[in-house]
Scaffold this motif. Structure first.
Motif, PDB file in Angstrom:
ATOM      1  N   GLN A 126       0.756  -1.274   0.022  1.00 33.81           N
ATOM      2  CA  GLN A 126      -0.071  -0.033  -0.053  1.00 33.81           C
ATOM      3  C   GLN A 126       0.895   1.224  -0.126  1.00 33.81           C
ATOM      4  OE1 GLN A 126      -2.819  -0.199   3.205  1.00 33.81           O
ATOM      5  NE2 GLN A 126      -3.409  -2.331   2.764  1.00 33.81           N
ATOM      6  N   TYR A 127       0.585   2.312  -0.836  1.00 38.83           N
ATOM      7  CA  TYR A 127       1.459   3.666  -0.845  1.00 38.83           C
ATOM      8  C   TYR A 127       0.586   4.776  -0.705  1.00 38.83           C
ATOM      9  CZ  TYR A 127       3.581  -0.083  -4.072  1.00 38.83           C
ATOM     10  OH  TYR A 127       4.211  -0.984  -4.511  1.00 38.83           O
ATOM     11  N   ALA A 128       1.426   5.730  -0.388  1.00 40.61           N
ATOM     12  CA  ALA A 128       0.929   6.914  -0.005  1.00 40.61           C
ATOM     13  C   ALA A 128       0.696   7.634  -1.436  1.00 40.61           C
ATOM     14  CB  ALA A 128       1.538   7.937   0.827  1.00 40.61           C
ATOM     15  N   THR A 129      -0.045   8.830  -1.394  1.00 37.38           N
ATOM     16  CA  THR A 129      -0.379   9.249  -2.755  1.00 37.38           C
ATOM     17  C   THR A 129       0.787   9.924  -3.570  1.00 37.38           C
ATOM     18  OG1 THR A 129      -0.604  11.584  -1.906  1.00 37.38           O
ATOM     19  CG2 THR A 129      -2.656  10.383  -2.360  1.00 37.38           C
ATOM     20  N   ASN A 130       1.953  10.164  -2.850  1.00 36.80           N
ATOM     21  CA  ASN A 130       3.141  10.351  -3.530  1.00 36.80           C
ATOM     22  C   ASN A 130       4.179   9.119  -3.833  1.00 36.80           C
ATOM     23  OD1 ASN A 130       3.905   9.470  -0.940  1.00 36.80           O
ATOM     24  ND2 ASN A 130       4.959  11.334  -0.277  1.00 36.80           N
ATOM     25  N   GLY A 131       3.530   7.925  -3.662  1.00 39.93           N
ATOM     26  CA  GLY A 131       4.264   6.631  -4.045  1.00 39.93           C
ATOM     27  C   GLY A 131       5.108   6.186  -2.958  1.00 39.93           C
ATOM     28  N   ILE A 132       5.358   6.763  -1.923  1.00 38.25           N
ATOM     29  CA  ILE A 132       5.923   6.228  -0.946  1.00 38.25           C
ATOM     30  C   ILE A 132       5.385   4.882  -0.192  1.00 38.25           C
ATOM     31  CG2 ILE A 132       7.057   6.491   1.415  1.00 38.25           C
ATOM     32  CD1 ILE A 132       8.460   8.178  -1.012  1.00 38.25           C
ATOM     33  N   LEU A 133       5.957   3.867  -0.025  1.00 39.78           N
ATOM     34  CA  LEU A 133       5.335   2.682   0.483  1.00 39.78           C
ATOM     35  C   LEU A 133       5.035   2.919   2.013  1.00 39.78           C
ATOM     36  CD1 LEU A 133       4.936  -0.525   0.013  1.00 39.78           C
ATOM     37  CD2 LEU A 133       7.011  -0.843   1.265  1.00 39.78           C
ATOM     38  N   ILE A 134       3.839   2.655   2.514  1.00 44.75           N
ATOM     39  CA  ILE A 134       3.424   3.035   3.956  1.00 44.75           C
ATOM     40  C   ILE A 134       2.799   1.661   4.373  1.00 44.75           C
ATOM     41  CG2 ILE A 134       2.724   5.415   3.468  1.00 44.75           C
ATOM     42  CD1 ILE A 134      -0.139   4.274   3.022  1.00 44.75           C
ATOM     43  N   HIS A 135       2.692   0.735   3.796  1.00 43.05           N
ATOM     44  CA  HIS A 135       2.357  -0.646   4.575  1.00 43.05           C
ATOM     45  C   HIS A 135       2.529  -1.825   3.452  1.00 43.05           C
ATOM     46  CE1 HIS A 135      -0.392  -3.416   6.871  1.00 43.05           C
ATOM     47  NE2 HIS A 135      -0.515  -4.139   5.659  1.00 43.05           N
ATOM     48  N   ASP A 136       3.042  -2.932   3.982  1.00 48.53           N
ATOM     49  CA  ASP A 136       3.293  -4.158   3.153  1.00 48.53           C
ATOM     50  C   ASP A 136       2.913  -5.370   4.275  1.00 48.53           C
ATOM     51  OD1 ASP A 136       5.642  -4.899   4.669  1.00 48.53           O
ATOM     52  OD2 ASP A 136       6.751  -4.053   3.121  1.00 48.53           O
TER      53      ASP A 136
END
Length: 305
Positions: A126-136
């Protein structure tokens, strides 16, 4: 820990891919505009103390779809045997899946083999709107010769705070670790990173870069990802926090210091040759300290485009 073509193939690669390369000195960026167009197709790990074809330690092949997204990575261990090492059968295939036109995968499926064993992993992102990974979340288990109970590992990344936070939940052994990560960035390169883990203590990482293009910064493949795998130190980098694969340039030196942790200190220099488009075509490991025990038969990489 790490999972690792014929003589004719390697000869062709050596002849074709060493053309138009510069020398191994780190270049100076004289404000030139670098056009980022090349796609990495293959990495070849070499042990230059051996003669070809027995100098090949592994190959890592990238496959793309029509949108230039990495859909498959194939790792084959050669073990200096001149071909894929059928005796030990060490390989890994990662397949990435995407939703519609997304540039980032929502899932990776990985099959790893070694001798008579086979393991499978499914990883969801799962990613934030800026493409940074926030959950796996990762579900893994052995499938050969017997099937084992699945192990579940979940990571949550909090990236809008200082320091950033990585929370690791291992549901197989019911443990949780929290890692506080502070970084110092310049020109989209991470110069300094401090990891403060409740379980493993504090480590400090200092990185130095060249002025050329990092060919992996848009791949977003996570597993077997540059620079973690390329620099042979997967335990240094935190993919969700610092997104190290997105650095603009290539690391020429890494120094890891365990301030109060239980692991060893590490340092290494990386010397490149480049093609006319400013992409690395070769990387040599030099002055490595406390790193050779991880993969002692590797001292050079070839990058094929």
């Amino acid at each position: 820990k790490a999972l690792f073509i014929s003589l004719l193939s390697l000869a062709i690669i050596s002849c074709n891919k060493d053309e138009n390369t510069t020398n191994e000195q780190t270049p100076v960026n004289n404000n030139i505009t670098l056009i980022d167009t090349s796609k990495i197709k293959k990495i070849i790990g070499l042990d230059t103390t051996k003669m070809a074809p027995y100098d090949t330690t592994y190959t890592l092949t990238y496959q793309y779809d029509n949108s230039d997204r990495v859909i498959k990575l194939i790792y084959l261990d050669y073990n200096n045997s001149g071909a894929f090492d059928n005796l030990n059968n060490i390989s890994e295939t990662q397949t990435n899946s995407y939703l519609n036109n997304d540039s980032l995968p929502y899932m990776s499926e990985i099959i790893s083999t070694s001798l008579s064993n086979e393991y499978q992993k499914s990883i969801y992102y799962q990613y934030a709107t800026n493409g940074i990974l926030i959950h796996d979340s990762m579900v893994s288990n052995q499938t050969q010769p017997t099937t084992t109970s699945p192990q579940i590992l979940v990571n949550d990344f909090i990236t809008n705070t200082n320091p950033k936070v990585q929370i690791i939940n291992n549901y197989f052994n019911s443990t949780t670790d929290t890692v506080f990560v502070s970084t110092n960035n310049q020109s989209n390169n991470i110069l300094y990173q401090q990891n403060n883990s409740i379980t493993w203590g504090t480590t400090e990482l200092t990185l130095t870069y060249d002025a050329m293009i990092n060919p992996f910064k848009k791949l977003n493949t996570w597993i077997k990802q540059y620079p973690d795998f390329i620099y042979d130190q997967t335990w240094i980098f935190s993919r969700g926090i610092i997104n190290a694969h997105r650095t603009n340039n290539n690391i020429v030196r890494a120094v890891l210091t365990n301030v109060n942790g239980s692991g060893q200190n590490f340092e290494c220099s990386y010397v490149y040759r480049y093609n006319a488009a400013h992409y690395p075509v070769e990387m040599v490991y030099r002055n490595m300290v406390n790193g050779g025990f991880i993969r002692p038969s590797l001292n050079k990489l070839k990058f094929i485009y």
